[in-house]
Design a protein around this motif. Structure first.
Motif, PDB file in Angstrom:
ATOM      1  N   ASP A 285       0.825  -1.214   0.000  1.00 40.50           N
ATOM      2  CA  ASP A 285       0.000   0.000   0.000  1.00 40.50           C
ATOM      3  C   ASP A 285       0.856   1.259   0.000  1.00 40.50           C
ATOM      4  OD1 ASP A 285      -2.183  -1.637   0.018  1.00 40.50           O
ATOM      5  OD2 ASP A 285      -2.642  -1.369   2.148  1.00 40.50           O
ATOM      6  N   GLN A 286       1.987   1.201   0.715  1.00 41.38           N
ATOM      7  CA  GLN A 286       2.885   2.359   0.759  1.00 41.38           C
ATOM      8  C   GLN A 286       3.497   2.626  -0.605  1.00 41.38           C
ATOM      9  OE1 GLN A 286       3.367   5.029   2.296  1.00 41.38           O
ATOM     10  NE2 GLN A 286       4.915   4.782   3.868  1.00 41.38           N
ATOM     11  N   VAL A 287       3.909   1.563  -1.295  1.00 35.15           N
ATOM     12  CA  VAL A 287       4.490   1.715  -2.628  1.00 35.15           C
ATOM     13  C   VAL A 287       3.453   2.265  -3.601  1.00 35.15           C
ATOM     14  CG1 VAL A 287       5.530   0.493  -4.577  1.00 35.15           C
ATOM     15  CG2 VAL A 287       6.233  -0.063  -2.252  1.00 35.15           C
ATOM     16  N   LYS A 288       2.209   1.771  -3.511  1.00 32.91           N
ATOM     17  CA  LYS A 288       1.131   2.296  -4.356  1.00 32.91           C
ATOM     18  C   LYS A 288       0.933   3.783  -4.119  1.00 32.91           C
ATOM     19  CE  LYS A 288      -1.786  -1.878  -4.577  1.00 32.91           C
ATOM     20  NZ  LYS A 288      -3.116  -2.422  -4.195  1.00 32.91           N
ATOM     21  N   LYS A 289       0.890   4.164  -2.849  1.00 34.11           N
ATOM     22  CA  LYS A 289       0.647   5.561  -2.475  1.00 34.11           C
ATOM     23  C   LYS A 289       1.764   6.471  -2.975  1.00 34.11           C
ATOM     24  CE  LYS A 289      -0.205   8.472   1.594  1.00 34.11           C
ATOM     25  NZ  LYS A 289      -0.330   8.463   3.081  1.00 34.11           N
ATOM     26  N   LEU A 290       2.988   5.996  -2.890  1.00 35.47           N
ATOM     27  CA  LEU A 290       4.136   6.816  -3.278  1.00 35.47           C
ATOM     28  C   LEU A 290       4.291   6.940  -4.788  1.00 35.47           C
ATOM     29  CD1 LEU A 290       6.834   5.549  -0.739  1.00 35.47           C
ATOM     30  CD2 LEU A 290       5.840   7.840  -0.796  1.00 35.47           C
ATOM     31  N   PHE A 291       4.149   5.829  -5.504  1.00 29.03           N
ATOM     32  CA  PHE A 291       4.552   5.808  -6.910  1.00 29.03           C
ATOM     33  C   PHE A 291       3.422   5.540  -7.901  1.00 29.03           C
ATOM     34  CE2 PHE A 291       8.202   4.265  -4.312  1.00 29.03           C
ATOM     35  CZ  PHE A 291       8.987   5.402  -4.442  1.00 29.03           C
ATOM     36  N   GLY A 292       2.221   5.319  -7.394  1.00 24.27           N
ATOM     37  CA  GLY A 292       1.098   5.082  -8.290  1.00 24.27           C
ATOM     38  C   GLY A 292       0.948   3.615  -8.653  1.00 24.27           C
ATOM     39  N   ASP A 293      -0.234   3.246  -9.141  1.00 20.10           N
ATOM     40  CA  ASP A 293      -0.562   1.843  -9.373  1.00 20.10           C
ATOM     41  C   ASP A 293       0.307   1.189 -10.447  1.00 20.10           C
ATOM     42  OD1 ASP A 293      -2.677  -0.351  -8.814  1.00 20.10           O
ATOM     43  OD2 ASP A 293      -2.592  -0.246 -10.992  1.00 20.10           O
ATOM     44  N   GLU A 294       0.551   1.895 -11.549  1.00 19.85           N
ATOM     45  CA  GLU A 294       1.300   1.281 -12.652  1.00 19.85           C
ATOM     46  C   GLU A 294       2.713   0.915 -12.239  1.00 19.85           C
ATOM     47  OE1 GLU A 294       2.812   2.292 -17.217  1.00 19.85           O
ATOM     48  OE2 GLU A 294       1.333   3.589 -16.239  1.00 19.85           O
ATOM     49  N   THR A 295       3.425   1.871 -11.629  1.00 21.02           N
ATOM     50  CA  THR A 295       4.801   1.616 -11.200  1.00 21.02           C
ATOM     51  C   THR A 295       4.831   0.580 -10.087  1.00 21.02           C
ATOM     52  OG1 THR A 295       5.540   3.825 -11.820  1.00 21.02           O
ATOM     53  CG2 THR A 295       6.867   2.655 -10.200  1.00 21.02           C
ATOM     54  N   ALA A 296       3.903   0.697  -9.141  1.00 22.61           N
ATOM     55  CA  ALA A 296       3.882  -0.229  -8.008  1.00 22.61           C
ATOM     56  C   ALA A 296       3.616  -1.665  -8.457  1.00 22.61           C
ATOM     57  CB  ALA A 296       2.826   0.214  -7.002  1.00 22.61           C
ATOM     58  N   ARG A 297       2.654  -1.844  -9.372  1.00 22.26           N
ATOM     59  CA  ARG A 297       2.370  -3.194  -9.872  1.00 22.26           C
ATOM     60  C   ARG A 297       3.586  -3.777 -10.589  1.00 22.26           C
ATOM     61  NH1 ARG A 297      -1.895  -6.484 -11.018  1.00 22.26           N
ATOM     62  NH2 ARG A 297      -3.439  -4.930 -10.358  1.00 22.26           N
ATOM     63  N   ARG A 298       4.221  -2.959 -11.404  1.00 27.61           N
ATOM     64  CA  ARG A 298       5.404  -3.433 -12.127  1.00 27.61           C
ATOM     65  C   ARG A 298       6.512  -3.831 -11.147  1.00 27.61           C
ATOM     66  NH1 ARG A 298       6.048   0.839 -15.117  1.00 27.61           N
ATOM     67  NH2 ARG A 298       7.723   1.743 -13.862  1.00 27.61           N
ATOM     68  N   LEU A 299       6.717  -3.003 -10.118  1.00 32.33           N
ATOM     69  CA  LEU A 299       7.782  -3.276  -9.160  1.00 32.33           C
ATOM     70  C   LEU A 299       7.500  -4.547  -8.365  1.00 32.33           C
ATOM     71  CD1 LEU A 299      10.431  -2.153  -7.900  1.00 32.33           C
ATOM     72  CD2 LEU A 299       9.002  -1.067  -6.153  1.00 32.33           C
ATOM     73  N   VAL A 300       6.280  -4.666  -7.865  1.00 31.67           N
ATOM     74  CA  VAL A 300       5.947  -5.795  -7.000  1.00 31.67           C
ATOM     75  C   VAL A 300       5.780  -7.093  -7.793  1.00 31.67           C
ATOM     76  CG1 VAL A 300       4.214  -6.739  -5.416  1.00 31.67           C
ATOM     77  CG2 VAL A 300       4.884  -4.323  -5.245  1.00 31.67           C
ATOM     78  N   VAL A 301       4.980  -7.054  -8.845  1.00 30.05           N
ATOM     79  CA  VAL A 301       4.651  -8.283  -9.561  1.00 30.05           C
ATOM     80  C   VAL A 301       5.751  -8.695 -10.537  1.00 30.05           C
ATOM     81  CG1 VAL A 301       2.986  -9.386 -11.108  1.00 30.05           C
ATOM     82  CG2 VAL A 301       2.185  -7.827  -9.313  1.00 30.05           C
ATOM     83  N   ASN A 302       6.152  -7.764 -11.397  1.00 33.89           N
ATOM     84  CA  ASN A 302       7.102  -8.113 -12.458  1.00 33.89           C
ATOM     85  C   ASN A 302       8.551  -8.143 -11.995  1.00 33.89           C
ATOM     86  OD1 ASN A 302       4.925  -5.988 -14.062  1.00 33.89           O
ATOM     87  ND2 ASN A 302       4.980  -8.128 -14.621  1.00 33.89           N
ATOM     88  N   ARG A 303       8.947  -7.150 -11.202  1.00 38.36           N
ATOM     89  CA  ARG A 303      10.349  -7.081 -10.766  1.00 38.36           C
ATOM     90  C   ARG A 303      10.639  -8.049  -9.630  1.00 38.36           C
ATOM     91  NH1 ARG A 303      11.220  -4.788 -15.520  1.00 38.36           N
ATOM     92  NH2 ARG A 303      10.987  -2.528 -15.568  1.00 38.36           N
TER      93      ARG A 303
END
Length: 223
Positions: A200-218
């Motif tokens: 949730d913190q990553v989503k709040k800071l960087f937005g859904d697109e970047t957060a999803r890419r970071l968490v799921v893909n990276r």
């Protein structure tokens, strides 16, 4: 006072020794910073193993630090492995979580090896955390320790878990890589959708697109 050996250093030493780590270019996602919080991420393909991701986070001028390691193996049928270390205002937390993303049940003998590691550190207070969506697939030999002035022992705890994981990987059965990757993808996507303090913190800071890419893909290597 000796410098604490990080879980990232330990993973690179133990796993990298037998499974060469080839760094994956993740572009701007390698360093993300906002509101005083900085996330540095490195992703590797470990030859003959799968995805290894390491991340550090610093905040509050260094008063809060986090290290995360994820091993999402797809070459053999082993659990999904997450390690987290957090230091905040003098308190340390070490988490070692193994999730049942297996294609076949984990043999009792292998579970016992992890349980022996957990028992070795039974004198350190165990934090019981429940109510998460993944509780039903979190193996009971996972551990969540917290306290003060535990640096060296927490480093040893992480090393012991990593050593058992690496040993068992060598002996584990080969599996269908696409089936195994699908199990990891199912976990990663549910983790992202269900949320939690870190996600949730990553989503709040960087937005859904970047957060999803970071968490799921990276982090989990989902293609």
């Amino acid at each position: 006072m000796s410098k604490r050996i990080t879980i990232i250093e330990t993973v690179k030493e133990i796993i990298g020794k037998d499974y060469p780590l080839e760094k994956v270019d993740i572009g701007e996602d390698a360093l993300l910073s906002k509101n005083g919080m900085t996330f540095a991420t490195e992703c590797y393909e470990a030859k003959g193993l799968g995805r290894v991701c390491v991340m550090t986070m610093k905040a509050m001028l260094g008063l809060m630090k986090m290290e995360t390691v994820i091993v999402a193996a797809d070459a053999k049928d082993v659990p999904l492995f997450n390690l987290d270390y957090v230091s905040a205002f003098g308190k340390e937390t070490q988490i070692a979580e193994l999730y049942d993303t297996m294609l076949s049940p984990l043999p009792d003998a292998r579970a016992a090896e992890y349980a022996a590691v957990k028992e070795k550190y039974a004198d350190i207070e165990e934090k019981v955390s429940t109510g998460h969506w993944y509780d039903e697939i979190l193996y009971p030999f996972s551990t969540h320790k917290a306290g003060k002035k535990l640096g060296d022992r927490l480093s040893e705890l992480a090393k012991d878990y990593i050593s058992v994981y690496e040993k068992q990987f060598k002996d584990a059965a080969d599996c269908d890589r696409s089936e195994k990757a699908a199990k990891t993808a199912e976990f990663a996507n549910k983790l992202y959708e269900s949320g939690g303090p870190a996600v949730d913190q990553v989503k709040k800071l960087f937005g859904d697109e970047t957060a999803r890419r970071l968490v799921v893909n990276r982090m989990y290597g989902v293609k």
